[in-house]
Motif scaffolding. Sequence first.
Motif, PDB file in Angstrom:
ATOM      1  N   ALA A  78       0.879  -1.345  -0.109  1.00 23.57           N
ATOM      2  CA  ALA A  78      -0.021   0.190   0.028  1.00 23.57           C
ATOM      3  C   ALA A  78       0.855   1.323  -0.065  1.00 23.57           C
ATOM      4  O   ALA A  78       2.015   1.040   0.311  1.00 23.57           O
ATOM      5  N   SER A  80       1.317   3.857   2.256  1.00 22.87           N
ATOM      6  CA  SER A  80       0.922   3.567   3.811  1.00 22.87           C
ATOM      7  C   SER A  80       1.243   4.641   4.643  1.00 22.87           C
ATOM      8  O   SER A  80       0.832   4.374   5.902  1.00 22.87           O
ATOM      9  N   THR A  81       1.760   5.767   4.115  1.00 23.88           N
ATOM     10  CA  THR A  81       1.572   6.873   5.188  1.00 23.88           C
ATOM     11  C   THR A  81       0.570   7.986   4.788  1.00 23.88           C
ATOM     12  O   THR A  81       0.251   8.266   3.702  1.00 23.88           O
ATOM     13  N   CYS A  85      -0.367  10.072   1.199  1.00 22.26           N
ATOM     14  CA  CYS A  85      -1.677  10.119   0.825  1.00 22.26           C
ATOM     15  C   CYS A  85      -2.185  11.467   0.730  1.00 22.26           C
ATOM     16  O   CYS A  85      -2.730  11.771  -0.241  1.00 22.26           O
ATOM     17  N   ASN A  96      -3.901   2.029  -3.580  1.00 20.28           N
ATOM     18  CA  ASN A  96      -4.845   1.505  -2.331  1.00 20.28           C
ATOM     19  C   ASN A  96      -6.424   1.056  -2.727  1.00 20.28           C
ATOM     20  O   ASN A  96      -6.605  -0.197  -2.335  1.00 20.28           O
ATOM     21  N   SER A 118      -5.584  -4.254   6.378  1.00 19.14           N
ATOM     22  CA  SER A 118      -6.041  -2.740   6.399  1.00 19.14           C
ATOM     23  C   SER A 118      -5.522  -1.966   7.743  1.00 19.14           C
ATOM     24  O   SER A 118      -4.527  -2.359   8.275  1.00 19.14           O
ATOM     25  N   THR A 119      -6.275  -1.056   8.228  1.00 17.17           N
ATOM     26  CA  THR A 119      -5.454  -0.219   9.198  1.00 17.17           C
ATOM     27  C   THR A 119      -6.590   0.245  10.349  1.00 17.17           C
ATOM     28  O   THR A 119      -7.826   0.366  10.068  1.00 17.17           O
ATOM     29  N   TYR A 141      -5.766   8.924   3.325  1.00 19.82           N
ATOM     30  CA  TYR A 141      -5.176   7.703   3.815  1.00 19.82           C
ATOM     31  C   TYR A 141      -6.340   6.491   4.059  1.00 19.82           C
ATOM     32  O   TYR A 141      -6.612   5.300   3.593  1.00 19.82           O
ATOM     33  N   LYS A 145      -8.158   3.184   2.166  1.00 24.37           N
ATOM     34  CA  LYS A 145      -7.983   1.764   2.636  1.00 24.37           C
ATOM     35  C   LYS A 145      -9.375   1.314   2.881  1.00 24.37           C
ATOM     36  O   LYS A 145      -9.831   0.209   2.523  1.00 24.37           O
TER      37      LYS A 145
END
Length: 304
Positions: A78, A80-81, A85, A96, A118-119, A141, A145
């Motif tokens: 991804a 991922s930050t 994003c 993503n 995912s997050t 971000y 996601k």
Amino acid sequence: MKQRSLILTGATGFLGYSLIQELSPSFRIIAGIHVRQPRYPVSETVAVDLEGDLPDLDRLCAASTKAGSPPIIMHAAAVSTVRECEENPILARTVNSDGTARLAAIAARYECPLFVISTDLVYGAGRPPFSESEAMATSVYSRSKLEAEVAAQSIHPASIVLRCALMIGPDTPSAPSHIRKMDRSIRQGTALHLFFDEFRTPVWTPDIARVVLRSIELGITGRIYNVGGPDRISRYDLGLRAARLLGWPPERLVPVSSDSVAQPGPRPKDCSLDISRLKVELGLDMTPVDAGLQMLARDWKRDV
């Protein structure tokens, strides 16, 4: 008996390394790569460019399925930050959200089990700890996601989504862990300014592999799991616990409010996770923060 193949995207990342270490005894690991090659042994590599159509991945899944065993796909790649994003929302959505949709279409075509990482940042609006039904994205971000989750389970309903908390775990050959970076700063004499008013439920990265293994073992499909640890904790309190166990001078840790720092995008104050579904359905107890830090301390002493 021939091992089943598991294709791992994001294999060169922090989580990817831990997944390879934990899953390689059970599966033949195929690293999905885009730019970097993994700096540790894998059985095979396959090109995975989430901005494109993934033709190599399609061919690999087709060949494995024809041979009688569709591969498992573990999607951990991804943008991922939050900062990246926010600065490039088109890239965030392309990689993503849309990239996950393209990957899910391939998994659905060949009936491959699909795990999507995912997050915990998909939460933040409401009253924590959050259950799986309470997601509400607040940043570019987290929206990308959450869109990825929806796309995966719409296209391939058997997909499993793992909403992972702040990760702590062993260092990787390509990147030091978050705790290792803190340790280096402390030992260089740098004070660490840590938020006392943002809360997470950190997860020990090998536990994420345990969730995957148990889900496969039990034949779980089509679920969303919060994957965190049992401790709700601020970054400042995490620093204090690390200081106690790793021998840092506690005066080097400075508590600050997240409101005092310019952030690249909206960040929830508290995205701590309710992990009761995971505990009940998978029967797993997750590693407490102190136990994870103790394992890190033992590993670091062996490396000296």
